[in-house]
Write a protein that holds these residues in place. Structure first.
Motif, PDB file in Angstrom:
ATOM      1  N   GLN A 111       0.830  -1.194   0.000  1.00 20.06           N
ATOM      2  CA  GLN A 111       0.000   0.000   0.000  1.00 20.06           C
ATOM      3  C   GLN A 111       0.867   1.248   0.000  1.00 20.06           C
ATOM      4  OE1 GLN A 111      -3.821   0.573   2.296  1.00 20.06           O
ATOM      5  NE2 GLN A 111      -2.398   1.754   3.530  1.00 20.06           N
TER       6      GLN A 111
ATOM      7  N   CYS B 195       1.440   7.478  -6.150  1.00 20.03           N
ATOM      8  CA  CYS B 195       0.426   8.510  -6.371  1.00 20.03           C
ATOM      9  C   CYS B 195       0.904   9.861  -5.864  1.00 20.03           C
ATOM     10  CB  CYS B 195      -0.885   8.113  -5.683  1.00 20.03           C
ATOM     11  SG  CYS B 195      -1.649   6.682  -6.442  1.00 20.03           S
TER      12      CYS B 195
ATOM     13  N   ALA C 238       3.143  11.320  -8.314  1.00 15.63           N
ATOM     14  CA  ALA C 238       2.444  11.930  -9.447  1.00 15.63           C
ATOM     15  C   ALA C 238       1.961  13.325  -9.080  1.00 15.63           C
ATOM     16  CB  ALA C 238       1.268  11.043  -9.867  1.00 15.63           C
ATOM     17  N   THR C 239       1.369  13.424  -7.883  1.00 14.08           N
ATOM     18  CA  THR C 239       0.881  14.730  -7.440  1.00 14.08           C
ATOM     19  C   THR C 239       2.021  15.722  -7.336  1.00 14.08           C
ATOM     20  OG1 THR C 239      -0.594  13.418  -6.056  1.00 14.08           O
ATOM     21  CG2 THR C 239      -0.671  15.792  -5.794  1.00 14.08           C
TER      22      THR C 239
ATOM     23  N   VAL D 163       0.623  10.364 -14.515  1.00 15.73           N
ATOM     24  CA  VAL D 163       0.752  11.498 -13.611  1.00 15.73           C
ATOM     25  C   VAL D 163      -0.609  11.988 -13.124  1.00 15.73           C
ATOM     26  CG1 VAL D 163       1.430  13.895 -13.493  1.00 15.73           C
ATOM     27  CG2 VAL D 163       2.954  12.253 -14.520  1.00 15.73           C
TER      28      VAL D 163
ATOM     29  N   GLY E  72      -2.641   9.233 -11.182  1.00 15.13           N
ATOM     30  CA  GLY E  72      -1.997   9.042  -9.887  1.00 15.13           C
ATOM     31  C   GLY E  72      -2.332  10.173  -8.934  1.00 15.13           C
ATOM     32  N   ALA E  73      -2.224  11.392  -9.450  1.00 18.46           N
ATOM     33  CA  ALA E  73      -2.548  12.548  -8.604  1.00 18.46           C
ATOM     34  C   ALA E  73      -4.015  12.523  -8.222  1.00 18.46           C
ATOM     35  CB  ALA E  73      -2.190  13.834  -9.339  1.00 18.46           C
TER      36      ALA E  73
ATOM     37  N   ILE F 267      -5.960   9.946  -7.827  1.00 19.44           N
ATOM     38  CA  ILE F 267      -6.167   8.938  -6.785  1.00 19.44           C
ATOM     39  C   ILE F 267      -5.650   9.479  -5.456  1.00 19.44           C
ATOM     40  CG2 ILE F 267      -5.499   6.657  -5.971  1.00 19.44           C
ATOM     41  CD1 ILE F 267      -5.347   5.750  -8.827  1.00 19.44           C
ATOM     42  N   TYR F 268      -4.515  10.145  -5.531  1.00 21.53           N
ATOM     43  CA  TYR F 268      -3.947  10.637  -4.282  1.00 21.53           C
ATOM     44  C   TYR F 268      -4.860  11.653  -3.608  1.00 21.53           C
ATOM     45  CZ  TYR F 268      -0.530  12.253  -0.942  1.00 21.53           C
ATOM     46  OH  TYR F 268       0.101  12.583   0.222  1.00 21.53           O
ATOM     47  N   THR F 269      -5.258  12.685  -4.336  1.00 21.11           N
ATOM     48  CA  THR F 269      -6.074  13.712  -3.688  1.00 21.11           C
ATOM     49  C   THR F 269      -7.521  13.287  -3.546  1.00 21.11           C
ATOM     50  OG1 THR F 269      -6.503  14.805  -5.788  1.00 21.11           O
ATOM     51  CG2 THR F 269      -4.681  15.654  -4.484  1.00 21.11           C
TER      52      THR F 269
ATOM     53  N   PHE G 165      -6.656   9.147  -1.168  1.00 22.37           N
ATOM     54  CA  PHE G 165      -5.726   8.874  -0.092  1.00 22.37           C
ATOM     55  C   PHE G 165      -5.595   9.986   0.937  1.00 22.37           C
ATOM     56  CE2 PHE G 165      -4.382   4.764  -0.879  1.00 22.37           C
ATOM     57  CZ  PHE G 165      -3.927   4.551  -2.161  1.00 22.37           C
TER      58      PHE G 165
ATOM     59  N   ILE H 280      -4.402  21.225  -2.330  1.00 19.28           N
ATOM     60  CA  ILE H 280      -3.674  20.718  -3.493  1.00 19.28           C
ATOM     61  C   ILE H 280      -4.511  20.835  -4.762  1.00 19.28           C
ATOM     62  CG2 ILE H 280      -2.595  18.712  -4.523  1.00 19.28           C
ATOM     63  CD1 ILE H 280      -1.885  17.743  -1.818  1.00 19.28           C
TER      64      ILE H 280
ATOM     65  N   ALA I 159      -4.506  24.082  -6.642  1.00 22.20           N
ATOM     66  CA  ALA I 159      -3.182  24.387  -7.168  1.00 22.20           C
ATOM     67  C   ALA I 159      -2.968  23.655  -8.479  1.00 22.20           C
ATOM     68  CB  ALA I 159      -2.113  23.987  -6.152  1.00 22.20           C
ATOM     69  N   ILE I 160      -3.344  22.372  -8.518  1.00 22.35           N
ATOM     70  CA  ILE I 160      -3.160  21.626  -9.752  1.00 22.35           C
ATOM     71  C   ILE I 160      -4.090  22.164 -10.830  1.00 22.35           C
ATOM     72  CG2 ILE I 160      -3.323  19.355 -10.824  1.00 22.35           C
ATOM     73  CD1 ILE I 160      -2.471  18.124  -8.276  1.00 22.35           C
TER      74      ILE I 160
ATOM     75  N   ASP J  48       3.450  12.144   3.759  1.00 23.44           N
ATOM     76  CA  ASP J  48       3.527  11.459   2.466  1.00 23.44           C
ATOM     77  C   ASP J  48       4.041  12.391   1.396  1.00 23.44           C
ATOM     78  OD1 ASP J  48       0.458   9.504   2.639  1.00 23.44           O
ATOM     79  OD2 ASP J  48       2.484   9.138   3.380  1.00 23.44           O
ATOM     80  N   ILE J  49       3.248  13.410   1.217  1.00 24.52           N
ATOM     81  CA  ILE J  49       3.537  14.203   0.033  1.00 24.52           C
ATOM     82  C   ILE J  49       4.781  15.047   0.226  1.00 24.52           C
ATOM     83  CG2 ILE J  49       2.065  16.179   0.606  1.00 24.52           C
ATOM     84  CD1 ILE J  49       1.341  15.787  -2.543  1.00 24.52           C
TER      85      ILE J  49
ATOM     86  N   ARG K  37      -6.743   0.346   2.520  1.00 26.45           N
ATOM     87  CA  ARG K  37      -7.088   1.394   1.570  1.00 26.45           C
ATOM     88  C   ARG K  37      -6.781   0.949   0.152  1.00 26.45           C
ATOM     89  NH1 ARG K  37      -4.534   6.871   3.440  1.00 26.45           N
ATOM     90  NH2 ARG K  37      -2.857   5.521   4.129  1.00 26.45           N
TER      91      ARG K  37
END
Lengths: 514, 685, 268
Positions: free
Chosen positions: A11, A18, A21-22, B413, B416-417, B419-421, B424, B433, B436-437, B501-502, B577
């Motif tokens: 995970q 991810c 990517a962000t 990219v 992935g982003a 899914i992240y925002t 996750f 975020i 901003a994107i 994480d980020i 998750r």
């Protein structure tokens, strides 16, 4: 030996990917804006002047005043902008790192910017007047100030007084007043007097020259009238530099491009962009708002309305160049040609409205941004609680009265959002404009003092088109590219600010009616 | 009370008026779209309609002998015989007023030849003195002398001129004498002899002569040193050339007319066969003519048939039967002038732009100079008799290549982003975020193109190697971090956990990217990539960045709108998750994700500025990532300002615009349908 | 004779035209394919409070909305039959809907003041009619607010946004807004179901005062409220009028069993 990966670690791997990517997207945005601003600010931030010693390819050792270039690509080459007696107007010099000997900052050297956009790096020696009498250098600032006054007077005479006389004479011509009439004679006398005054002023203007010296001792004369600005960048403290940068920024915004878009400013492009956007807003606002009102308030729930919504969504997805093609083929050639044959037949075969120009460009961009305005307005309309409409109807209001008095005022911030987004898009979109009226160089502004003042048929300059042109014509590391980067930064800044305003408006609205 | 009633009625009427106005504007949307479609289609239509002949008018000149005509409907001049001997040029539009007169002694042989819009008068005296002068245009005059004895033995003559070369054929009883003259050295005249049994065609431009007899064709150079021979399958009865001699038309007794084009085979110029036209039995062409700025051509046969055809593809367009056979002809624009002894017939060709049939746009065509049929896009201007090359396949491939390459960069990219925002992170991080994107969407494409062209392109080599290094080592890096991440994360205070994480990844990315840039030169040799065009790579990055934001917004929407009820149900059953993501979220959001990618692809396909500024804009039909490309959109931007309204190029460009329109229409509608379907599915929440 | 209950009791079936504010004859209403109201026939008496009660979905709000044709706005509504308001069929083709709604005011369940100040809210309807004389408008606003028993609470802050008012005050504001147009009929669709009991009482008192100047029809699902407030009550079930009589009789001696079951709480 290799432990199998636990679900947690798997995970984490995915989360990392991810997050990466962000991060990439965010970094790309930051890098874009940051790089642009950095290269752009190099255009307005003063560069100190150095005395540089280097080896010429022929073995000769040269010393000259120079400025370094920001944005040099790698470590093995050195890029300088040098002024020498043989080539006084700053020239590019690319040296290999091995050729370079030493450099030191020089305080007495001045950056002399000329009116035509060229720059000279040299030490000012003396100011001489028309009789070649030498005046001390301290007189320089005094003289430049009086030159400024003369310049302004000349410009005023030309722009205002002579223009007024021209107009009056033109009126007389139209009324066919005879040549001997006292009114006309008076005008001609006034005209002659002004011409004489101009002549004397210009003579006075050219009286003073500045002598400068290059490092090798050679002197060079520059007419004071040709000098736009003299600064001593090596002596500047940080506040001084900031002030000089502010002045450079001002010139950047108000001057015309010079020296093939490598010096001067972007005023015509900025002006053209603003005028076109303004015209476009006038066209798109009523159409977009009314169409959105129809879709949301008046349209019945049937397949036809669904089809209209599909139309709007598709119009938003059509590539911008196709709008340019339509604008050129239908608006310019077909509609413009018709208008020409109906109203401007006497000037044919020279086209008036039948050629690319300001109006058609604004109309094309209005078409392009129409879906944006419609969608934003509709979103605003949908956020008006239905209970308010019901309340208005219950008081006997007609549908129009309800929409006009209750719904639209509440939805107006959304309309504004839509218009702002449309403006941001129009400022940055280039492809269709290249086909319908934006050009790399236009001799006149679209609004000026000659009748009919608002020239809808003129071609105009646009900030985006200027940047496009700059990409093709400039090499990446010259000083000229710095101006292009500055233009890019300006466009980026304007567009980003508009978008941020729109987003903030939209968020505040959402919270208000939650 | 009545006043009040009146007022109410007034208000109702106003309401009705406004309703009509607003409905008008609402319907106006549809009208606009229809107008756009109609206009695009109408300007493309010429491509789908075949050109056809139509008799326009006849000019009668009963009292003179017309030798040749210029574009007399557009103030061109007419060349007629002067009396007693010589020629005159007359302006037809001004009552045939004589403009110029060249009188010659009647003992001279006079002949008019036309090459590339310029007419020349060949005037040879009885004793072989040649004087060539230009009529109504180039006023040059060339004078030289042929051997008198040779000249006086003539039975038949032929002349050809293609500056700076001139060829004159004098046929005597026993041989053909070919005189070669170079206008730059008029005294140096070269004579070649050929047997009279051969038929001879002069190719002055290439300084060659085609001779044929029976089934054999020979191409001989001036001086007879080099000679190529070809064997045809039927006895040949006629060979003709068109304006630039790069195509020959070989007619044989089976009624077949073959087009041969010149190709460069390892340094030697040879002719190869392309297509065939079929005439009636025993029908033979009298001439084949090319149109100056389209791919049209016509064949005039000895049976009086006039055949209009596409001289590159061989498609027949229109055939008419003439009553009489003209003695001379000229072709300007869509006006064909046929000269008869006492009159001139003017035929107009309707819809000449239709010579570029849709087939010729998509099927490989065999052009002069090419070894075989190919897709070539190359526009030419003016009346230079070059073949117009409008293959759309290279442009389509260019657009597809750029769009797909951009998708390769953008999809991982942006998804992935998203899914992240969308899944996750916490709400708080998402709030900062996401906008901003989305700001990336606002950046004008001209700005992205500018940076790509000006800053990235020069360092493309270095960029490519460092990028490869980065991509190769990235999974390793992520893996290493992943091994330890969870253990460290659970020890961190909750508030910071998600942000860590980020933050960590951003830092690592920065550091690693910087490192790989520095280290790249020493680890990998850059030179392996130099020499090839790296524009596709740069386009992929720039365009990918531009569409990332589009895909991100829509994908994030899709993922975020998965009902929390579903997600919670999964968590309640003990799924991590990641498992919830894989099994529930992605499955539910899939239509939305597909729609996002489709819309991103549509946007990439339709993007103009970035491909225009970054690529070399050379239309190469290749999927090779190291070749330059030209996109459909950039092509329009480059060519349309210069195209003549109503011309072939104009129609072709409108056709490409229509294609773009239809393509994005379809992609957008399908994507919207997918998104609508998804929204309906999750609506119960 | 000791009159235990001191009021005028008229048999609803005996109402004359002069005493009737609204006469409904043979009213059928369909939303799309679904028939919501079946053959409604009743007379609403003037200057009285009439209540419609019944289960959720029985059509009482729909029936109410017919009186000022607000149902037209719900889309795909087909009405047959007649509704005579002061003798005029409101469903005739020549009826001016704006005029109708100005004289038949409506108050909704959730207070819906416009996002304007209090003064503008109340004067909204007046402005529509074009009355722009400031003095007249001020007077009308003041009167309306007094009629709605809100004047004292807001007279100092007429130009502040309506959103500062509490729920009960907003509902009274909305009533004032309707009253400013001097309607002859006031329709109230569950006006107090979103309010607390104290405010509810205030509004109920208000209704009592208002019936002197206009006819009031109220839809409520609160039977105690109907019993307290209304003079006449109609019990509807699945789009039909089951029983309609004066409130006293209906609540104490219902004639139909259905009515009795509903009132006693066996269903609903």
């Amino acid at each position: 030996m290799i432990r199998p990966i636990s679900p947690q670690q798997r995970q984490s791997l995915v989360i990392n990917a991810c997050a990466f990517a962000t991060a990439t997207l965010l970094l790309a945005l930051v890098a874009l804006v940051g790089y642009m601003t950095w290269r752009g600010s190099a255009f307005i931030w003063p560069d100190p002047i150095y005395l540089v010693q280097y080896n010429e390819p022929d073995g000769e050792v040269k010393q000259a005043y120079a400025q370094w270039h920001k944005g040099a690509a790698d470590n093995s080459t050195v890029r300088l902008s040098v002024s020498t007696s043989s080539r006084p107007y700053q020239t590019q010099s690319i040296l290999d790192a091995s050729q370079f000997l030493f450099s030191e900052e020089v305080e007495q050297a001045a950056q002399i910017e000329l009116v035509d956009g060229r720059t000279i790096l040299a030490v000012p020696a003396a100011v001489s007047d028309v009789n070649n009498a030498q005046l001390p250098l301290s007189e320089l600032s005094v003289q430049t100030r009086s030159e400024d006054i003369i310049d302004r007077r000349i410009a005023y005479i030309r722009r205002v007084e002579l223009a007024r006389l021209h107009e009056n004479i033109a009126i007389y011509n139209r009324r066919e007043v005879e040549a001997e009439a006292p009114g006309r004679l008076q005008l001609e006398k006034a005209y002659a007097a002004l011409q004489e005054e101009l002549r004397l002023l210009e003579k006075k203007q050219q009286a003073y020259t500045l002598t400068v010296r290059f490092y090798d001792g050679e002197t060079f004369s520059i007419q004071l009238a040709d000098i736009a600005r003299i600064t001593y960048p090596s002596t500047m403290s940080l506040p001084d530099k900031a002030k000089a940068a502010a002045i450079s920024l001002w010139y950047f915004l108000t001057d015309s491009p010079k020296q093939a878009n490598t010096a001067g400013g972007v005023f015509p492009a900025l002006f053209g962009t603003v005028v076109m956007v303004f015209l476009m807003t006038i066209i798109v606002a009523p159409f977009g708002v009314l169409a959105a009102v129809y879709l949301h308030e008046y349209a019945p729930k049937n397949p036809f309305t669904a089809m209209l919504r599909i139309c709007v969504s598709n119009m938003a997805a059509v590539p911008s160049i196709v709008y340019g093609v339509f604008g050129l083929g239908f608006m310019v050639y077909t509609l413009g040609g018709q208008i020409d044959s109906l109203f401007f037949a006497d000037t044919l075969p020279n086209p008036t409205m039948g050629a690319p120009g300001l109006f058609w460009a604004a109309a094309t961009m209005a078409l392009l941004t129409l879906p944006v305005v419609i969608v934003a307005t509709e979103e605003g309309l949908s956020r008006v609680p239905n209970s308010l409409r019901m309340g208005s109807y219950a008081l006997g209001a007609t549908k129009f009265e309800t929409v006009w008095r209750t719904v639209l005022p509440i939805a107006s911030p959304s309309m504004m959002t839509g218009l702002i987004l449309a403006i941001a898009r129009a400022a940055g979109e280039v492809a269709p404009l290249m086909l319908v009226g934006a050009v790399r160089f236009a001799p006149d502004l679209p609004i000026d003092g000659t009748f009919p003042y608002f020239h809808l048929d003129r071609q105009f300059m646009h900030l985006g088109v200027l940047i496009y042109d700059g990409a093709f014509n400039s090499q990446p590391d010259t000083k000229g590219a710095a101006m292009m980067f500055a233009a890019c930064s300006l466009l980026l800044l304007v567009v980003l600010i508009l978008n941020i305003v729109a987003v903030v408006l939209r968020t505040r609205l959402r919270e208000r009616y939650q | 009370m009545t006043a009040l009633s009146q007022q109410y009625d007034q208000r109702m009427r106003k309401d009705t008026r406004i309703r009509r106005l607003v409905t008008l504007f609402g319907g106006g949307i549809l009208v606009l779209l229809l107008v756009i479609v109609w206009h695009l289609v109408s300007q493309t239509a010429p491509l789908f309609i075949s050109p056809s002949f139509e008799k326009a008018q006849t000019f009668d000149f009963p009292d003179r002998i017309v030798l040749s005509v210029g574009d007399i409907l557009e103030d061109g001049l007419l060349v007629q015989q002067a009396s007693p001997c010589g020629i005159e040029t007359a302006q037809v539009s001004e009552q045939n007023k004589v403009v110029d007169r060249i009188l010659k002694p009647c003992t001279h042989s006079l002949s008019i030849r036309e090459e590339r819009d310029q007419r020349w008068l060949f005037d040879i005296s009885a004793n072989g003195q040649v004087r060539i002068q230009g009529i109504d245009g180039d006023n040059a005059t060339y004078a030289f002398a042929l051997p008198e004895t040779d000249w006086q033995q003539r039975l038949e003559t032929d002349y050809a001129i293609s500056l700076p070369h001139i060829a004159i054929r004098v046929t005597t009883a026993s041989q053909h004498l070919i005189f070669w003259v170079d206008t730059r050295r008029l005294t140096d005249i070269h004579k070649d002899e050929y047997p009279a049994s051969d038929a001879v065609v002069l190719l002055p431009g290439q300084q060659k002569v085609v001779t044929f007899q029976g089934r054999k064709i020979a191409l001989t150079e001036r001086g007879r040193e080099s000679r190529q021979t070809y064997q045809h399958d039927y006895p040949i009865n006629w060979i003709g050339r068109i304006e630039n001699s790069r195509s020959l038309y070989v007619s044989d007794r089976s009624g077949k007319v073959e087009r041969w084009v010149v190709v460069n085979k390892s340094g030697r110029f040879e002719y190869v066969k392309t297509y065939s036209l079929f005439l009636e039995d025993n029908e033979q062409p009298l001439t084949v003519q090319a149109h100056a700025n389209t791919n049209a051509g016509f064949v005039l046969t000895d049976m009086g048939r006039l055949i209009l055809f596409n001289r590159v593809s061989g498609e027949l367009l229109d055939i008419i039967q003439l009553v009489d056979i003209p003695i001379s002809w000229s072709w300007y624009g869509n006006r064909l002038y046929l000269v008869y002894p006492g009159k001139v017939d003017v035929w107009t060709i309707n819809n000449l732009a239709g010579v570029n049939t849709p087939t010729s746009l998509f099927v490989p065509q065999w052009y002069e100079g090419y070894l075989g049929p190919e897709h070539v896009y190359q526009t030419s201007s003016g009346r230079d008799f070059n073949e117009a090359k409008y293959a759309l396949i290279p442009l389509l491939m260019g657009s597809l290549k750029a769009a797909l390459a951009a998708l390769v960069v953008a999809i991982p990219v942006s998804i992935g982003a998203a899914i992240y925002t969308g899944f996750f992170t916490t709400r708080r991080w998402r709030k900062s975020i996401k906008p901003a994107i989305e700001m990336l969407e606002a950046v004008p494409s001209v700005v992205i193109g500018f940076i790509a062209a000006v800053a990235l392109a020069p360092v493309a080599d270095k960029l490519l190697t460092s990028l490869l290094l980065f991509i190769v080592t990235l999974p390793l890096l992520l893996f290493v971090v992943a091994l330890f991440q969870h253990r460290i994360a659970v020890k961190m205070p909750t508030r910071l956990r998600f942000g860590a994480d980020i933050a960590a990844i951003t830092l690592c990315t920065l550091v690693w990217a910087g490192l790989s840039l520095y280290v790249a030169d020493s680890v990998m040799p850059i030179e392996i990539f130099s020499g090839s065009s790296k524009t596709t790579l740069i386009v992929a990055i720039a365009l990918g960045l531009a569409i990332s934001s589009t895909i991100y917004t829509l994908a994030e929407d899709a993922i975020e709108s998965v009902p929390s009820g579903l997600k919670n149900a999964s968590f309640a059953l003990g799924a991590t998750r990641l498992q919830t993501l894989r099994n529930i979220v992605l499955r539910v959001a899939m239509p939305g994700l597909i729609a996002a990618v489709m819309l991103g692809f549509g946007r990439a396909f339709g993007e103009t500025m970035i491909v225009l500024m970054v690529t070399g804009n050379t239309p190469i039909p290749s999927w090779d990532l190291f070749e330059s490309l030209r996109a459909l959109t950039a092509n329009i931007a480059i060519e349309l300002p210069e195209a003549d309204t109503g011309g072939a190029l104009y129609s072709v460009l409108f056709f490409t615009a229509l294609t773009l329109f239809i393509f994005t229409f379809i992609v957008n509608t399908v994507a919207e349908w997918l998104r609508y379907g998804m929204r309906e599915k999750v609506k119960y929440d | 004779m000791l009159k235990l209950f001191d009021y005028e009791k008229t048999d609803v079936s005996q109402l004359t035209d002069e005493q009737t504010a609204i006469k409904v004859s043979g009213l059928n209403l369909k939303f799309g394919k679904k028939q919501v109201l079946h053959n409604i026939n009743l007379r609403i008496p003037k200057n009285q409070i009439t209540a419609f009660i019944g289960q959720s979905g029985c059509g009482k709000s729909t029936l109410l909305s017919c009186f000022n044709r607000m149902n037209d706005l719900a889309g795909d509504c087909k009405v047959s039959g007649k509704i005579l308001v002061h003798g005029r069929n409101v469903y005739s083709k020549r009826e001016n809907v704006s005029k109708l709604r100005a004289s038949v005011g409506m108050v909704f369940q959730k207070p819906n003041p416009f996002p304007m100040n209090i003064y503008d809210n109340v004067s909204y309807g007046l402005k529509l009619q074009g009355r722009v004389v400031r003095r007249e408008m001020d007077d009308a606003v003041e009167q309306a607010l007094k009629d709605a028993a809100l004047w004292d609470e807001v007279k100092e802050r007429l130009f502040e946004p309506a959103s500062i008012l509490s729920g009960g005050q907003q509902q009274r504001l909305v009533i004032a807004r309707a009253l400013a147009l001097k309607p002859s009929i006031l329709l109230l669709d569950e006006p107090t179901s979103a309010l607390d009991p104290l405010t509810t009482l205030i509004i109920e008192e208000l209704m009592g005062a208002l019936k002197k100047r206009c006819t009031i029809v109220i839809v409520t699902h609160n039977m105690q409220q109907a019993a307290r407030v209304s003079d006449y009550t109609a019990f509807l079930h699945q789009g039909e009028v089951v029983e309609y009589s004066d409130s006293d009789s209906l609540f104490t001696l219902p004639q139909k069993k259905q009515t009795e079951d509903y009132i006693t709480g066996r269903y609903g």
